[in-house]
Design an enzyme around this catalytic site. Structure first.
Site, mmCIF file in Angstrom:
data_model
loop_
_atom_site.group_PDB
_atom_site.id
_atom_site.type_symbol
_atom_site.label_atom_id
_atom_site.label_comp_id
_atom_site.label_asym_id
_atom_site.label_seq_id
_atom_site.Cartn_x
_atom_site.Cartn_y
_atom_site.Cartn_z
ATOM 1 N N SER A 7 0.832 -1.202 0.000
ATOM 2 C CA SER A 7 0.000 0.000 0.000
ATOM 3 C C SER A 7 0.863 1.246 0.000
ATOM 4 O O SER A 7 1.633 1.484 0.948
ATOM 5 C CB SER A 7 -0.909 0.018 1.227
ATOM 6 O OG SER A 7 -1.538 1.278 1.362
ATOM 7 N N HIS A 32 -1.303 -1.210 -4.169
ATOM 8 C CA HIS A 32 -2.554 -0.987 -3.452
ATOM 9 C C HIS A 32 -2.689 0.508 -3.189
ATOM 10 O O HIS A 32 -1.783 1.148 -2.631
ATOM 11 C CB HIS A 32 -2.568 -1.766 -2.141
ATOM 12 C CG HIS A 32 -3.895 -1.761 -1.462
ATOM 13 N ND1 HIS A 32 -4.940 -2.581 -1.839
ATOM 14 C CD2 HIS A 32 -4.355 -1.020 -0.423
ATOM 15 C CE1 HIS A 32 -5.982 -2.354 -1.062
ATOM 16 N NE2 HIS A 32 -5.655 -1.412 -0.199
ATOM 17 N N ASP A 34 -4.848 3.307 -1.382
ATOM 18 C CA ASP A 34 -5.842 3.598 -0.345
ATOM 19 C C ASP A 34 -6.304 5.042 -0.458
ATOM 20 O O ASP A 34 -5.516 5.973 -0.260
ATOM 21 C CB ASP A 34 -5.243 3.365 1.050
ATOM 22 C CG ASP A 34 -5.147 1.891 1.398
ATOM 23 O OD1 ASP A 34 -6.152 1.189 1.242
ATOM 24 O OD2 ASP A 34 -4.064 1.455 1.845
ATOM 25 N N MET A 36 -8.782 7.915 1.045
ATOM 26 C CA MET A 36 -9.548 8.275 2.240
ATOM 27 C C MET A 36 -10.047 9.712 2.112
ATOM 28 O O MET A 36 -9.306 10.589 1.676
ATOM 29 C CB MET A 36 -8.672 8.151 3.486
ATOM 30 C CG MET A 36 -8.014 6.806 3.663
ATOM 31 S SD MET A 36 -6.963 6.818 5.138
ATOM 32 C CE MET A 36 -6.206 5.196 5.007
ATOM 33 N N HIS A 65 -8.625 0.955 -3.380
ATOM 34 C CA HIS A 65 -9.493 0.742 -2.217
ATOM 35 C C HIS A 65 -10.084 2.091 -1.818
ATOM 36 O O HIS A 65 -9.384 2.952 -1.270
ATOM 37 C CB HIS A 65 -8.656 0.141 -1.080
ATOM 38 C CG HIS A 65 -9.387 -0.057 0.192
ATOM 39 N ND1 HIS A 65 -8.755 -0.269 1.396
ATOM 40 C CD2 HIS A 65 -10.726 -0.077 0.481
ATOM 41 C CE1 HIS A 65 -9.641 -0.418 2.358
ATOM 42 N NE2 HIS A 65 -10.841 -0.290 1.822
ATOM 43 N N MET A 67 -12.069 4.239 0.468
ATOM 44 C CA MET A 67 -12.638 4.418 1.812
ATOM 45 C C MET A 67 -13.282 5.793 1.857
ATOM 46 O O MET A 67 -12.825 6.708 2.553
ATOM 47 C CB MET A 67 -11.536 4.273 2.864
ATOM 48 C CG MET A 67 -11.011 2.860 2.985
ATOM 49 S SD MET A 67 -9.588 2.717 4.104
ATOM 50 C CE MET A 67 -8.259 3.060 2.936
ATOM 51 N N MET A 136 -11.056 -5.952 6.050
ATOM 52 C CA MET A 136 -10.201 -5.070 6.828
ATOM 53 C C MET A 136 -9.811 -5.777 8.121
ATOM 54 O O MET A 136 -10.673 -6.256 8.862
ATOM 55 C CB MET A 136 -10.919 -3.753 7.129
ATOM 56 C CG MET A 136 -11.187 -2.894 5.911
ATOM 57 S SD MET A 136 -9.677 -2.454 5.012
ATOM 58 C CE MET A 136 -8.738 -1.590 6.290
ATOM 59 N N ASP A 174 -6.370 -6.528 4.514
ATOM 60 C CA ASP A 174 -5.662 -5.255 4.560
ATOM 61 C C ASP A 174 -5.596 -4.765 6.006
ATOM 62 O O ASP A 174 -6.624 -4.535 6.638
ATOM 63 C CB ASP A 174 -6.394 -4.234 3.683
ATOM 64 C CG ASP A 174 -5.703 -2.883 3.628
ATOM 65 O OD1 ASP A 174 -4.640 -2.718 4.259
ATOM 66 O OD2 ASP A 174 -6.239 -1.980 2.949
#
Length: 219
Positions: A7, A32, A34, A36, A65, A67, A136, A174
């Site tokens: 990540s 990966h 992430d 947010m 991913h 979020m 998660m 993850d």
């Protein structure tokens, strides 16, 4: 084949291309990504522009991913020739089936992410439509957290559901993944492990990647 997806949330953003090159040399299977938004999770990471800056600098596919709240409003931003997966949180989607179909309509594989306390029952009417289920193993929002051991049993249950129903989705975990627990995680039926701090905060990224690779090869 068992896979590792480092990540870049934990990478050095002043040397992002160099860090990504190091994980690629070390045998990573995915980058990966992430994302947010500071609303769905209590942190803000980066947007599609940072991810897109890596296009052409690596041959690794993107494992995105999200979020974020209202992910349907942003899906197109993360579609590139290198994007293989986009995963959205079941907890963030009012109409999960519609969102999954939206992702697939963009020519990308669709994943559903579940927080540690979210039951596998939310997959009852969607499992046959997804390409990945992301479990998660920390509460999302920050890197460097401790692995929640109860998620291993959740992974075993999910792997048994997949086997019993002859489904083909990948299982990803993850959060809190390290060389110390990677074998137990993959042995629980997980196909892809996401590691952030354990990779990018190591003294030598390539050496740490080789350590992971040795562990994975012996699962």
């Amino acid at each position: 084949m068992k896979k590792l997806a480092p990540s870049i949330l934990s990478a050095d953003f002043a040397a992002l291309a160099e860090d990504v090159a190091a994980i690629e040399r070390g045998g990573a299977h995915y980058i990966h990504v992430d994302i947010m938004d500071g609303h769905f999770v209590p942190n803000i990471s980066f947007g599609a522009g940072v991810m897109k800056s890596l296009q052409g600098k690596s041959e690794l596919p993107f494992d995105v991913h999200l979020m974020i709240e209202d992910p349907d409003d942003y899906l197109e931003d993360f579609v590139t020739p290198q994007t293989e997966y986009i995963s959205v949180h079941a907890e963030a989607c009012t109409h999960l089936n519609r969102t999954i179909q939206h992702i697939k309509s963009l020519g990308v594989k669709a994943g559903v992410a579940l927080n540690p306390a979210t039951s596998l029952s939310v997959l009852d009417y969607i499992a046959e439509d997804v390409d990945m289920v992301l479990l998660m193993s920390v509460n999302p929002g920050f890197g460097g957290q401790e692995f929640i051991p109860s998620v291993l049993e959740k992974a075993r249950e999910l792997a048994e559901i997949r086997r019993a129903e002859s489904l083909e989705f990948e299982i990803e975990i993850d959060g809190g993944v390290s060389p110390d627990n990677i074998q137990e995680i993959l042995g629980a039926g997980v196909d892809i492990a996401v590691a952030g701090s354990a990779v990018f905060k190591a003294a030598c990224i390539e050496e740490r990647m080789r350590e992971f690779a040795d562990k994975i090869a012996n699962v």
